[in-house]
Design an enzyme around this catalytic site. Structure first.
Site, mmCIF file in Angstrom:
data_model
loop_
_atom_site.group_PDB
_atom_site.id
_atom_site.type_symbol
_atom_site.label_atom_id
_atom_site.label_comp_id
_atom_site.label_asym_id
_atom_site.label_seq_id
_atom_site.Cartn_x
_atom_site.Cartn_y
_atom_site.Cartn_z
ATOM 1 N N GLN A 249 0.829 -1.209 0.000
ATOM 2 C CA GLN A 249 0.000 0.000 0.000
ATOM 3 C C GLN A 249 0.863 1.258 0.000
ATOM 4 O O GLN A 249 0.881 2.009 -0.954
ATOM 5 C CB GLN A 249 -0.954 -0.033 1.190
ATOM 6 C CG GLN A 249 -1.953 -1.179 1.089
ATOM 7 C CD GLN A 249 -2.807 -1.327 2.339
ATOM 8 O OE1 GLN A 249 -2.662 -0.585 3.302
ATOM 9 N NE2 GLN A 249 -3.693 -2.302 2.331
ATOM 10 N N ASP A 250 1.574 1.502 1.088
ATOM 11 C CA ASP A 250 2.537 2.593 1.136
ATOM 12 C C ASP A 250 3.664 2.187 2.084
ATOM 13 O O ASP A 250 3.565 1.155 2.756
ATOM 14 C CB ASP A 250 1.888 3.930 1.537
ATOM 15 C CG ASP A 250 1.025 3.843 2.778
ATOM 16 O OD1 ASP A 250 0.979 2.772 3.406
ATOM 17 O OD2 ASP A 250 0.402 4.853 3.135
ATOM 18 N N PRO A 251 4.759 2.935 2.134
ATOM 19 C CA PRO A 251 5.907 2.506 2.936
ATOM 20 C C PRO A 251 5.584 2.425 4.425
ATOM 21 O O PRO A 251 4.652 3.064 4.919
ATOM 22 C CB PRO A 251 6.946 3.601 2.667
ATOM 23 C CG PRO A 251 6.529 4.223 1.368
ATOM 24 C CD PRO A 251 5.034 4.158 1.368
#
EC number: 3.2.2.27
Length: 227
Positions: free
Chosen positions: A67-69
């Protein structure tokens, strides 16, 4: 992330694949520099923001989308789900991935959370959003990275070579329409996070199934072994 031409930041095959969104990559670099100028940091560190695109485009056989870091300082390294070798304890999602890896393949649990060997062997570890504000999950969603990573995913799927996309969770499953072109199979299961791993991620055998799909299409399997 420095103000340099795209072909100086990514592997040549990726520079060509991302050419349609080169201006968007430039705009995201400007956004990140503006964040720093305003006193707002971001993760991963600048040189690692486009790290997923430094491995050969033509060699990608597996796509794993995050999804995101990780928003925890020191964790994000520019490859989805991966962390630096010295990170302890591991993020819970990564611990669950390793548990399934051991159960699926019969390998020992890896010694650290660095997934670089996978990336070097043709596994694209791509986050949908490439940066995040520290301690603020999803803070850079909707800022413009989605156009860049959609272009990347579509470019991979459009190649005339086999690929398997491993889609963990509902967010990842929404990417399936982007994979319609080309010879791309997909494996879907719940996300490995502690909230959903017991609802179908454990026991899903994504690693062995991906290799079965690759070899069934005439491609070489991935060597999933980690030190």
């Amino acid at each position: 992330m420095t103000a340099r031409a795209l072909d100086e930041l990514v592997e040549p095959g990726w520079a060509k694949a991302l050419e349609p969104v080169a201006d968007q990559v430039t705009a995201m670099g400007q956004f990140l520099r503006a964040e720093l100028a305003a006193g707002r940091k971001y993760l991963p560190a600048g040189p690692n923001v486009l790290r997923a695109f430094t491995f050969p485009f033509d060699q990608v056989r597996i796509l794993i989308v995050g999804q995101d870091p990780y928003p925890t300082p020191g964790h994000a390294v520019g490859l989805s789900f991966s962390v630096a070798p010295d990170v302890r304890p591991l993020p819970r999602s990564l611990s669950n991935i390793f548990q399934e890896y051991a159960d699926d393949l019969g390998y020992p649990m890896p010694a650290c959370g660095d997934l670089t060997p996978w990336a070097q062997r043709g596994v694209m570890l791509l986050n949908r959003v490439l940066t995040v504000r520290p301690s603020n999950p999803a803070s850079h969603r909707g800022k413009g990275w989605e156009a860049v990573t959609e272009c990347a995913i579509r470019a991979l799927a459009a190649r005339s070579q086999p690929m398997v996309a491993i889609l963990w969770g509902r967010d990842a499953s929404t990417l399936k329409p982007m994979l319609a072109d080309g010879d791309c199979a997909s494996i879907e299961s719940p996300h490995p996070s502690p909230l959903s791993a017991s609802r179908g991620f454990f026991g899903s055998r994504p690693f062995s199934r991906a290799n079965e799909l690759l070899t069934g299409r005439g491609a070489d399997p991935i060597d999933w072994r980690l030190p």
